[in-house]
Design an enzyme around this catalytic site. Structure first.
Site, PDB file in Angstrom:
ATOM      1  N   MET A 215       0.872  -1.052   0.046  1.00 14.25           N
ATOM      2  CA  MET A 215       0.207   0.039   0.093  1.00 14.25           C
ATOM      3  C   MET A 215       1.002   1.356   0.090  1.00 14.25           C
ATOM      4  O   MET A 215       1.569   1.295   0.850  1.00 14.25           O
ATOM      5  CB  MET A 215      -0.839  -0.015   1.299  1.00 14.25           C
ATOM      6  N   HIS A 216       0.709   2.042  -1.026  1.00 15.21           N
ATOM      7  CA  HIS A 216       1.528   3.270  -1.052  1.00 15.21           C
ATOM      8  C   HIS A 216       1.047   4.471  -1.701  1.00 15.21           C
ATOM      9  O   HIS A 216       1.288   5.515  -1.899  1.00 15.21           O
ATOM     10  CB  HIS A 216       2.858   3.170  -1.809  1.00 15.21           C
ATOM     11  N   ARG A 217      -0.360   4.269  -2.334  1.00 13.24           N
ATOM     12  CA  ARG A 217      -0.799   5.104  -3.239  1.00 13.24           C
ATOM     13  C   ARG A 217      -1.217   6.615  -2.382  1.00 13.24           C
ATOM     14  O   ARG A 217      -1.809   6.096  -1.339  1.00 13.24           O
ATOM     15  CB  ARG A 217      -2.328   4.773  -3.816  1.00 13.24           C
ATOM     16  N   ARG A 250       6.878   5.840   1.617  1.00 14.33           N
ATOM     17  CA  ARG A 250       5.699   6.870   1.579  1.00 14.33           C
ATOM     18  C   ARG A 250       4.796   6.647   2.955  1.00 14.33           C
ATOM     19  O   ARG A 250       4.406   7.392   3.687  1.00 14.33           O
ATOM     20  CB  ARG A 250       5.075   7.045   0.642  1.00 14.33           C
ATOM     21  N   ASP A 294      -2.855  -1.708  -3.542  1.00  8.72           N
ATOM     22  CA  ASP A 294      -3.178  -0.557  -4.452  1.00  8.72           C
ATOM     23  C   ASP A 294      -2.210  -0.538  -5.376  1.00  8.72           C
ATOM     24  O   ASP A 294      -2.125   0.600  -6.192  1.00  8.72           O
ATOM     25  CB  ASP A 294      -3.275   0.651  -3.555  1.00  8.72           C
TER      26      ASP A 294
END
Ligand code: UD1
Length: 374
Positions: A215-217, A250, A294
């Protein structure tokens, strides 16, 4: 014919690897130059992939690093402009949809250099995604557009792209997956030494009895309430099944920033690791019960591996993974995620098939086509 090939961020590396291999068949006609913009620079986000995927050391590294979108894009364009003047390429080839992709395409096009986009035509129709802007700008000015799925051909035609600019060749990222799948078959599950939140018995993780999460969006991790909502759902799932979570920088920064570190590390069965290498990640995913993500690329990789994929997004630019593959969009709504998760645990989830032309030979088709231009 000198072809300057651009990589910048992690997902670019698996896409360029098979192309660099395919160029070797054309030693007498093609001179490939590899340029790294430096968008990703940490060892775990970049160097590891070059080593594992046997990608030649970049001929040039622009070393631009992180920044706002405008800063990063501008820095890449300024450095790449100098490079173009020195190198005088015949063709600039870009892959994917990151800032490096768009920045180098714009710069090259303004010099009148022929440009090639690998993985063209994908559209989420969601202009809040920076990648959608990158994809649209890149495709609108590239000369040759190589596509991975039929929806991409259709999108390009709808945007008025002439048929002779579109080449439906398959998926270079799947080339890499197919190439290395056999090579990692005897690799043990790679968890020892990777776990950070000490609480879970990593030896307890066995094939088909864990999930992988990425998950990084920005849409999921830059907004506190969305991120909290996802962790609320993960907390429930990890009570049934361990979740291995190699965490993107992130995401890590935002968890700290929003003060969520205590809550996250308090989940006994959420195994947080540093970003892991390609081989480790492939090994991990190959025998996962399912994947939560994601990422764009992972939707495709899970389809090829026939592993159920719950995509934590409202849309996808890769609809073939839903229509043909094992992907389902679940967004960030707890009920939807838990509903689809329940189907997986009950054995009611779709099985999926391999999309057309995802056969491990897309890069060869691309280079064969480029050689004709020489
Ligand atoms: C970028 C791509 C995204 C891709 C993702 C894969 C764009 C617009 N986005 O997003 O499409 O899915 O890469 O990872 O190009 N950072 C580090 N070390 C690094 C690189 C980044 O710590 O080696 C941190 C920096 O604080 C940086 C942040 O991560 O500000 C985000 O990096 P950036 O390249 O801006 O975007 P990604 O979120 O990685």
């Amino acid at each position: 014919m000198k072809i300057v090939n651009i990589v910048g961020a992690r997902p670019n590396f698996m896409k360029i690897a098979p192309l660099m291999r395919a160029y070797k068949q054309y030693n007498d006609s093609i001179n490939p130059v590899l340029v790294h913009t430096g968008q990703h620079y940490d060892e775990t986000m970049s160097k590891t992939f070059f080593e594992q995927l046997d990608i030649p050391r970049p001929d040039i590294n622009l070393g631009v690093g992180s920044g706002s979108h405008a800063e990063q894009t501008a820095k890449i364009m300024m450095s790449f402009e100098k490079l173009i003047k020195d190198e005088k390429p015949d063709i600039v080839l870009v892959v994917g949809d990151v800032n490096s992709t768009m920045a180098c395409t714009i710069t090259a096009a303004k010099f009148g250099i022929k440009t090639v986009h690998v993985e063209a035509g994908l559209r989420s129709f969601d202009m809040t995604m920076p990648e959608e802007i990158n994809r649209k700008v890149t495709d609108s000015i590239c000369d040759y557009l190589f596509t991975t799925e039929e929806s991409a051909n259709k999108n390009l035609r709808n945007e008025g792209v002439k048929e002779e600019r579109i080449f439906f060749v398959g998926n270079v990222m799947i080339d890499t997956l197919a190439y290395y799948l056999d090579k990692i078959k005897d690799m043990p599950l790679p968890f020892r030494g990777l776990t950070q939140n000490n609480s879970t018995d990593i030896d307890g993780i066995v094939e088909k009895n864990y999930a992988t999460l990425t998950m990084h969006r920005p849409s999921n991790v830059d907004d506190r309430s969305v991120l909290e909502g996802i962790f609320f759902t993960l907390e429930k799932i990890q009570k049934d099944i361990p979740i291995v979570f190699p965490m993107h920088p992130r995401t890590r920064k935002n968890i700290d920033h929003f003060g969520l570190s205590g809550k996250v590390s308090g989940m006994r069965n959420l195994i947080i690791t540093e970003p892991i290498g390609y081989f480790e990640f492939l090994r991990l995913n190959k025998t996962a019960k399912f994947i939560l993500t994601d990422s764009g690329g992972l939707q495709e990789e899970t389809t090829y591996l026939r592993i159920p994929c719950l995509t934590l997004r409202e849309n996808t630019e890769r609809p073939v993974t839903i229509d043909v593959g094992t992907n389902v969009l679940v967004g960030s709504d707890p009920d939807t995620i838990l509903d689809e998760y329940g189907k997986i645990m009950n054995g009611n989830f779709k099985k999926g098939r391999t999309p057309f032309l995802w056969d491990g030979h897309a890069a060869e088709r691309i280079v064969e086509q480029l050689a004709e231009l020489a």
